[in-house]
Design a protein around this motif. Sequence first.
Motif, short mmCIF file in Angstrom:
data_model
loop_
_atom_site.label_atom_id
_atom_site.label_comp_id
_atom_site.label_asym_id
_atom_site.label_seq_id
_atom_site.Cartn_x
_atom_site.Cartn_y
_atom_site.Cartn_z
N ILE A 97 53.51 29.03 36.26
CA ILE A 97 53.30 29.09 37.70
C ILE A 97 52.16 30.06 38.02
CG2 ILE A 97 54.34 29.66 39.93
CD1 ILE A 97 57.04 28.82 38.76
N ALA A 98 52.16 31.22 37.36
CA ALA A 98 51.10 32.20 37.62
C ALA A 98 49.74 31.65 37.21
CB ALA A 98 51.41 33.50 36.88
N ASP B 100 50.46 31.73 44.86
CA ASP B 100 50.76 33.11 45.25
C ASP B 100 52.24 33.38 45.46
OD1 ASP B 100 47.88 34.34 46.02
OD2 ASP B 100 47.97 32.22 46.53
N ALA B 101 53.01 32.35 45.78
CA ALA B 101 54.42 32.54 46.07
C ALA B 101 55.23 31.34 45.61
CB ALA B 101 54.63 32.76 47.58
N ILE B 102 56.48 31.60 45.26
CA ILE B 102 57.42 30.56 44.87
C ILE B 102 58.48 30.46 45.96
CG2 ILE B 102 59.16 29.86 43.17
CD1 ILE B 102 57.65 31.66 41.15
N TRP B 103 58.74 29.24 46.41
CA TRP B 103 59.86 28.99 47.32
C TRP B 103 60.92 28.24 46.51
CZ3 TRP B 103 59.18 24.09 50.72
CH2 TRP B 103 60.44 23.62 51.15
N LYS C 227 62.38 40.40 39.78
CA LYS C 227 61.56 41.43 39.15
C LYS C 227 60.44 40.81 38.33
CE LYS C 227 61.92 45.51 36.15
NZ LYS C 227 62.85 46.37 35.35
N ALA C 228 60.76 39.73 37.60
CA ALA C 228 59.74 39.06 36.79
C ALA C 228 58.69 38.37 37.66
CB ALA C 228 60.40 38.05 35.86
N VAL C 229 59.13 37.78 38.77
CA VAL C 229 58.19 37.15 39.70
C VAL C 229 57.18 38.19 40.19
CG1 VAL C 229 58.00 36.15 42.03
CG2 VAL C 229 59.70 35.26 40.43
N HIS C 230 57.69 39.33 40.62
CA HIS C 230 56.81 40.38 41.11
C HIS C 230 55.90 40.91 40.01
CE1 HIS C 230 59.68 41.26 44.73
NE2 HIS C 230 58.87 40.24 44.95
N ALA C 231 56.41 40.99 38.79
CA ALA C 231 55.59 41.46 37.67
C ALA C 231 54.44 40.50 37.37
CB ALA C 231 56.46 41.64 36.43
N HIS C 232 54.62 39.23 37.72
CA HIS C 232 53.56 38.23 37.55
C HIS C 232 52.59 38.20 38.73
CE1 HIS C 232 55.98 36.63 34.22
NE2 HIS C 232 54.94 35.89 33.89
N GLY C 233 52.76 39.11 39.68
CA GLY C 233 51.88 39.14 40.84
C GLY C 233 52.20 38.07 41.86
N LEU C 234 53.42 37.52 41.80
CA LEU C 234 53.84 36.46 42.70
C LEU C 234 54.87 36.99 43.70
CD1 LEU C 234 54.36 33.74 39.94
CD2 LEU C 234 52.48 33.78 41.60
N ARG C 235 55.17 36.19 44.71
CA ARG C 235 56.20 36.52 45.69
C ARG C 235 57.27 35.44 45.64
NH1 ARG C 235 53.68 40.72 49.48
NH2 ARG C 235 51.54 40.75 48.77
N LEU C 236 58.46 35.77 46.17
CA LEU C 236 59.59 34.84 46.09
C LEU C 236 60.20 34.63 47.46
CD1 LEU C 236 61.30 33.21 44.04
CD2 LEU C 236 62.89 35.14 44.01
N LEU C 237 60.29 33.37 47.88
CA LEU C 237 60.94 32.98 49.13
C LEU C 237 62.23 32.23 48.79
CD1 LEU C 237 57.89 31.42 51.04
CD2 LEU C 237 58.51 33.83 50.87
N LEU C 238 63.28 32.49 49.55
CA LEU C 238 64.53 31.76 49.41
C LEU C 238 64.67 30.74 50.53
CD1 LEU C 238 67.16 34.47 48.37
CD2 LEU C 238 65.90 32.85 46.93
N LEU D 4 40.86 23.70 41.66
CA LEU D 4 40.87 23.83 43.12
C LEU D 4 41.45 25.18 43.55
CD1 LEU D 4 42.06 20.23 44.09
CD2 LEU D 4 39.96 21.31 44.92
N LEU D 5 42.54 25.57 42.91
CA LEU D 5 43.16 26.84 43.26
C LEU D 5 42.27 28.02 42.87
CD1 LEU D 5 46.77 25.82 42.30
CD2 LEU D 5 46.08 26.64 44.56
N ARG D 6 41.57 27.90 41.75
CA ARG D 6 40.63 28.95 41.36
C ARG D 6 39.50 29.08 42.38
NH1 ARG D 6 35.89 30.00 39.65
NH2 ARG D 6 35.26 27.82 39.73
N CYS D 7 38.94 27.94 42.79
CA CYS D 7 37.85 27.97 43.77
C CYS D 7 38.32 28.51 45.12
CB CYS D 7 37.28 26.57 43.94
SG CYS D 7 36.25 26.04 42.58
#
Length: 532
Positions: free
Chosen positions: A44-45, A50-53, A90-101, A443-446
């Motif tokens: 995913i990273a 940027d975020a996982i829902w 904790k792992a999501v945040h360590a990957h520089g991502l955010r988590l939505l429920l 696309l995401l990189r650009c």
Amino acid sequence: MTTTRKAPWWESGVIYQVYPRSFQDSNGDGVGDLRGIEQRLDYIAALGVDAIWLSPIFPSPMVDFGYDVADYCGVDPLFGTLDDFDRLLKAVHAHGLRLLLDFVPNHSSDQHPWFLESRRSRDNPKRDWYIWRDPAPGGGPPNNWISDMGGSAWQWDEATGQYYLHAFLKEQPDLNWRNPAVRAAMTDVLRFWFERGVDGFRIDVLWHMIKAEGLPDNPLNPHYRAELGEKLKLLQIHSTNQPEVHDIAAAFRALADSYGDRLLVGEICLPVETLMHYYGREAPGVHLPFNFQLLDAPWHAQSLAAMIIAYEAALPAGAWPNWVIGSHDAPRIAARLGEPQARVAAMLLLTLRGTPTLYQGDELGIGKVEIPPDRIRDPQDLRQPGMGLGRDRSRTPMPWDGSANAGFSTAEPWLPLNPDWQQRNVQAEQHDSGSILSLYRELLRCRRASSALALGAFELVAADGDLLVYDRFDDRERVRVALNLAGNAIKLPFDFDPAAKLLVGTHPRESMGDMLRPNEGMAFRLSGPAAA
């Protein structure tokens, strides 16, 4: 154009929806779980979001696969434990991502302790936590409301001699959001998860949460056709979208804002002019009322252009747009459009102004998946067979590689895999520079590298026949996006600046040229510094 304010993370961000049952199984029961998601965070990273829902993970009888919640402050054993959740977060945040429920406030499970109390007797303290009514004067349900799953929205309870309301399945009784005790209890739920460190919520069926006083009949839909499904026989004038729901949304927003940089996304299936009210009236509402127009928009340049312009024009001052093109409830993009146009759709989604939401597997180009009758699990399909309303086809497991069960599980998956999983899987596509997965990553990189694509303004250039062209720009650069929505070549109606630089395209190119090939899209910089 100069932007002086610091944009919150979600304005330039991209959300990736994970359907936990179908992402990765870690314990061999054929169903995905939290530890499985943790195992796949590198993927995913690397995708560049940027975020996982997460779709619902709470304890549930799973009659509607988690959207029937029996405990809002726990994790269903099928998915793991609260400790597993904390570890994942904790792992999501360590990957520089955010988590939505996924917050499901309109209804609970009929097995939730609140409802078990409520149906115990008419004078139970929690009776008014749900919506109970006597039969109509002549007998039968209190009004004509239809469940979104088909049939009456009222269920008779023999023990207490009243009906209770359920906008969806009878196992999903609607909570009474006019009761302050319900509001307080559900606010505590949000606070529980915010305190654990979640970065926000997607709020399920937000527009359903308040019903009109007196519960009057809904009017007949004069444009009803049988193929639309039973729920559309009526116009949901009194059962949804009541003015008081905006006070609830404002209270949610105030709570989220008190925790800092948190995000609220509202699921609202309403016309654009009504959708805009959910950004807030007297007080701020949700940050992003989901914009689902691309899910069923006519795939024509002029139609898309008109839709985009109208949506942009309707936005309240300061409101940020968002776009959704795939979800766990809608047919797959590639099933609707075919893979060649699914690539063009990816470019559209990720270059429009606003926050995009991707749905797992769409980045692989998963297309139509036939679900044999004996494998159907979706209650909506089981209740209204043959209507084409089934959602299982969009919830099939992620194919990770060419090994048994596509690397998803050591057991038979709970739903069938896509039929071409041995060729269409993550491992195969990530090593193929021409794959749709490679296109999504580029696309995401650009998008991340370009200030214009991330946060810039939008300007339509052309919408003629099957050609859609628009610019994204800020005070540093201008990027032009040209999309061919047809299977034939199209000449571009403008001259190229010799300094224009190709940023990303659906097809490999040696040079720019003045023609778009069939099903081709490309984005190129008209001005600004050289590409990163």
